[in-house]
Design a protein around this motif. Structure first.
Motif, mmCIF file in Angstrom:
data_model
loop_
_atom_site.group_PDB
_atom_site.id
_atom_site.type_symbol
_atom_site.label_atom_id
_atom_site.label_comp_id
_atom_site.label_asym_id
_atom_site.label_seq_id
_atom_site.Cartn_x
_atom_site.Cartn_y
_atom_site.Cartn_z
ATOM 1 N N GLU A 133 5.467 9.859 6.495
ATOM 2 C CA GLU A 133 4.655 10.350 7.614
ATOM 3 C C GLU A 133 3.355 9.554 7.749
ATOM 4 N N HIS A 134 2.752 9.221 6.623
ATOM 5 C CA HIS A 134 1.465 8.521 6.637
ATOM 6 C C HIS A 134 1.585 7.096 7.174
ATOM 7 N N TYR A 135 2.701 6.417 6.835
ATOM 8 C CA TYR A 135 2.870 5.012 7.224
ATOM 9 C C TYR A 135 3.930 4.813 8.312
ATOM 10 N N SER A 136 4.437 5.904 8.876
ATOM 11 C CA SER A 136 5.465 5.839 9.934
ATOM 12 C C SER A 136 6.698 5.059 9.454
ATOM 13 N N LEU A 180 1.099 4.168 -2.964
ATOM 14 C CA LEU A 180 0.927 5.601 -2.730
ATOM 15 C C LEU A 180 2.150 6.373 -3.207
ATOM 16 N N GLU A 217 0.829 -1.213 0.000
ATOM 17 C CA GLU A 217 0.000 0.000 0.000
ATOM 18 C C GLU A 217 0.861 1.259 0.000
ATOM 19 N N ALA A 218 1.938 1.241 0.805
ATOM 20 C CA ALA A 218 2.842 2.393 0.850
ATOM 21 C C ALA A 218 3.526 2.590 -0.494
ATOM 22 N N ILE A 276 5.792 12.476 2.426
ATOM 23 C CA ILE A 276 4.366 12.287 2.702
ATOM 24 C C ILE A 276 4.064 10.834 3.052
ATOM 25 N N VAL A 277 4.610 9.903 2.255
ATOM 26 C CA VAL A 277 4.359 8.482 2.503
ATOM 27 C C VAL A 277 4.992 8.052 3.828
ATOM 28 N N LYS A 324 12.086 8.121 5.758
ATOM 29 C CA LYS A 324 12.083 8.838 4.482
ATOM 30 C C LYS A 324 13.199 8.367 3.557
#
Length: 279
Positions: free
Chosen positions: A261-264, A242, A238-239, A258-259, A267
């Motif tokens: 932060e969304h999925y912890s 995205l 899923e990550a 962004i990804v 980076k």
């Protein structure tokens, strides 16, 4: 009008004088002129193999002028060999200007295979060799060096550098500061010589080893830095989906942030995976 001559690129030993090919010796003996980085240094090699060919200097400070002179001689029919102090010419050594201008003048440039410190060290270092980047020497000034090292923060390929004995300890200390104490590196020195040495470990370990004995800092070094190991199993499908979607609309750095932060997630891992997707 005489037939136009040729330029031969001839690698020479990086330490052990036996590491020169029969073809290289034949070319050096047969050409009309040898362009050498340091004629006094190269004369020792020629005398060792009883080669009488005349030497002429070609180094960083006279290459622009000398290239024109040599091209003129080649166009008159002379064959010229280009050598450096050690290893393959042009690999962190002079010769690019001459070769570039020879090709522009439709002069045949014939390269011979042979010794190169970078590949010699890399094949025995125990680091991945499927992808690597050769960077020559790092900048001398600290700020520029740190900026160059910072480009490796997310690099997944093995990076290969040359370094001098007087700078090696400081350079490894800079790696600790910029890339972290745990980054894996390999030091190779005195390649093909009696005291050939490989030392591998974390950047912190290697710095400690260098400082432990002044002899450890002697000799010319090849410094190899392991790439970042990306654990793709940490990233869900899923990550990745995205990330792929966002990369079409945003710069990779922003998409990865962004990804992450969304999925912890980290980076740098997503950034590297994004780079791999774009290859």
């Amino acid at each position: 009008m005489s037939e136009i001559g040729k330029l031969y690129i001839v690698p020479t030993p990086i330490g052990n004088l036996a590491d020169i090919s029969h073809r290289a010796l034949a070319i050096l003996a047969e050409v009309d002129l040898i362009a050498a980085e340091d004629t006094r240094h190269s004369l020792k090699l020629l005398q060792h193999y009883d080669i009488q060919t005349r030497l002429i200097s070609l180094h960083d400070h006279n290459e622009a002028q000398r290239a024109l002179e040599l091209i003129n001689k080649i166009q008159q029919g002379l064959n010229v060999a280009l050598i450096s102090d050690a290893g393959t010419p042009l690999i962190s050594d002079p010769g690019y200007g001459l070769v570039n201008q020879c090709r522009a003048a439709n002069i045949t440039v014939i390269p011979l295979p042979g010794p190169c410190a970078a590949t010699t060290a890399l094949c025995a270092a125990g680091l991945p060799t499927d992808r690597f980047r050769f960077e020559g020497f790092l900048p001398v000034k600290m700020q520029a060096k740190h900026q160059a090292l910072a480009t490796l923060l997310l690099e997944s390929a093995t990076s290969v550098f040359y370094e001098s004995p007087r700078r090696i300890a400081q350079t490894v200390a800079d790696i600790v500061e910029v890339l972290g104490a745990e980054r894996e590196i390999v030091l190779a020195k005195e390649l093909t010589k009696t005291f050939e040495t490989f030392y591998s470990g974390t950047a912190a370990d290697c710095h400690t080893w260098l400082e432990a004995d002044p002899n450890h800092q002697r000799g010319e070094f090849v410094l190899m830095i392991s790439g970042v190991k990306v654990n793709q199993s940490e990233v869900s499908s899923e990550a990745m989906a995205l990330l792929t979607l966002l990369m079409k609309e945003l710069p990779l750095k922003k998409a990865a942030a962004i990804v992450a932060e969304h999925y912890s997630l980290k980076k740098n891992i997503l950034y590297q995976m994004g780079l791999d997707l774009n290859q």
